[in-house]
Scaffold this motif. Structure first.
Motif: not given
Length: 322
Positions: A6-16, A220-227, A264-272
């Motif tokens: 939900d936070q990622a969606t709000w974040f992307a909306g403001i950026c758009d 606070t966007v999640h970054v997996d160890a593989s990334i 990732a947040a600008v794109s509406g995702r909470s993970f990379v």
């Protein structure tokens, strides 16, 4: 705490909304505007290598107006002094004390136009404020506030009377890109509405406090160890490439992860995802590389090397990222 969907969606909306707002005065440059806000929300600075007249000043002013912030433009010249940027202490005869008069660096968005025309001493005056967001004059530290971003420009064509930026300063710019000329349709729209665009005053989309909060949220966007492993392998690839004399530093690796989180947040995702890293690799890393003279003579450029490194470095699979 990790960013929620939900936070990622709000974040992307403001950026758009921010991007659409700036596009009113910088037509046909959605990608560059989005990159600029990605740099701002990553607490970074932007280096634009462009010919005059492509809208660099308009970009800085429009970004500042969109976040209800302030902007200043500094024309760099060979006789510009460090104090002309940071400010100076002037003796006040009435009080008998020195009073600090702030320079143009004390703004939310600062356009450093033709930065390579100033002397290395003046260029280095930006190093502290770009990294620490404060300046020290006469032993006293003055914070520049938040948000804060330097947009510096270089003219890639005219090199007479310029000073090449030192690697230490180039490394402080989180991204390097160019605005470029608009396409045919955008040029027509610019010509048709030239008077309106020049006099346009944009309404703020978000407050400076909101931008500061979004900057915090992006971390606070999640970054997996593989990334992280993928980024590390890309960085190592720049160091082992035969055309490179000096590869990307650890600061470059951190910048790539930080901007990928923001993208990732600008794109509406909470993970990379790996595509975030790929999309930013050239913009974040190319200006940090120093080519071997023979490779440079053969026409190789850092972007060519980054492209080959991405081809040679397999990304993690979806199952690994998940």
């Amino acid at each position: 705490m990790t960013m929620t969907p939900d936070q990622a969606t709000w974040f992307a909306g403001i950026c758009d909304e921010l991007v659409e707002n700036v596009e009113q005065v910088l037509l046909g440059k959605n990608h560059v505007i989005r990159l600029s806000f990605t740099a701002l929300l990553s607490r970074g600075h932007l280096l634009l290598e462009d010919v005059p007249g492509t809208g660099k000043t308009s970009l800085a002013r429009a970004m500042a107006e969109s976040i209800a912030g302030t902007s200043n433009r500094v024309q760099f010249t060979p006789d510009l002094l460090p104090g002309d940027i940071t400010g100076v202490s002037i003796y006040d005869q009435r009080s008998g004390e020195f009073a600090f008069h702030r320079g143009p660096i004390f703004s939310n968005i600062v356009l450093a136009d033709e930065i390579n025309r100033a002397s290395p001493k003046t260029q280095s005056a930006l190093l502290e404020v770009m990294e620490e967001q404060h300046v020290t004059v006469d032993g006293v530290t003055h914070a520049v506030g938040s948000p804060f971003m330097v947009i510096a420009t270089q003219n890639p064509i005219e090199q007479a009377g310029t000073y090449r930026l030192p690697e230490a300063q180039l490394d402080r710019f989180i991204m390097k890109t160019s605005i470029g000329y608009p396409d045919h349709q955008s040029t027509l729209r610019i010509l048709e509405g030239s008077d309106a665009a020049e006099n346009a005053i944009l309404s703020p989309v978000a407050s400076a406090a909101t931008i500061t909060e979004m900057t915090r949220m992006a971390t606070t966007v999640h970054v997996d160890a593989s990334i992280n492993d993928y980024v590390a392998r890309i960085i190592e690839g720049t160091r082992t490439a035969s055309e490179i004399r000096l590869g990307a530093s650890v600061r470059g690796a951190l910048a790539l992860v930080r901007t990928a989180k923001t993208l990732a947040a600008v794109s509406g995702r909470s993970f990379v995802i790996p595509d975030d890293v790929k999309a930013l690799a050239d913009t974040v890393l190319a200006h940090r590389l120093i080519l071997d003279p023979e490779a440079e003579f053969d026409g190789v450029n850092p972007s060519n090397v980054i492209a080959q490194v991405l081809i040679d470095t397999p990304p993690p699979s979806d199952s690994q990222v998940a």
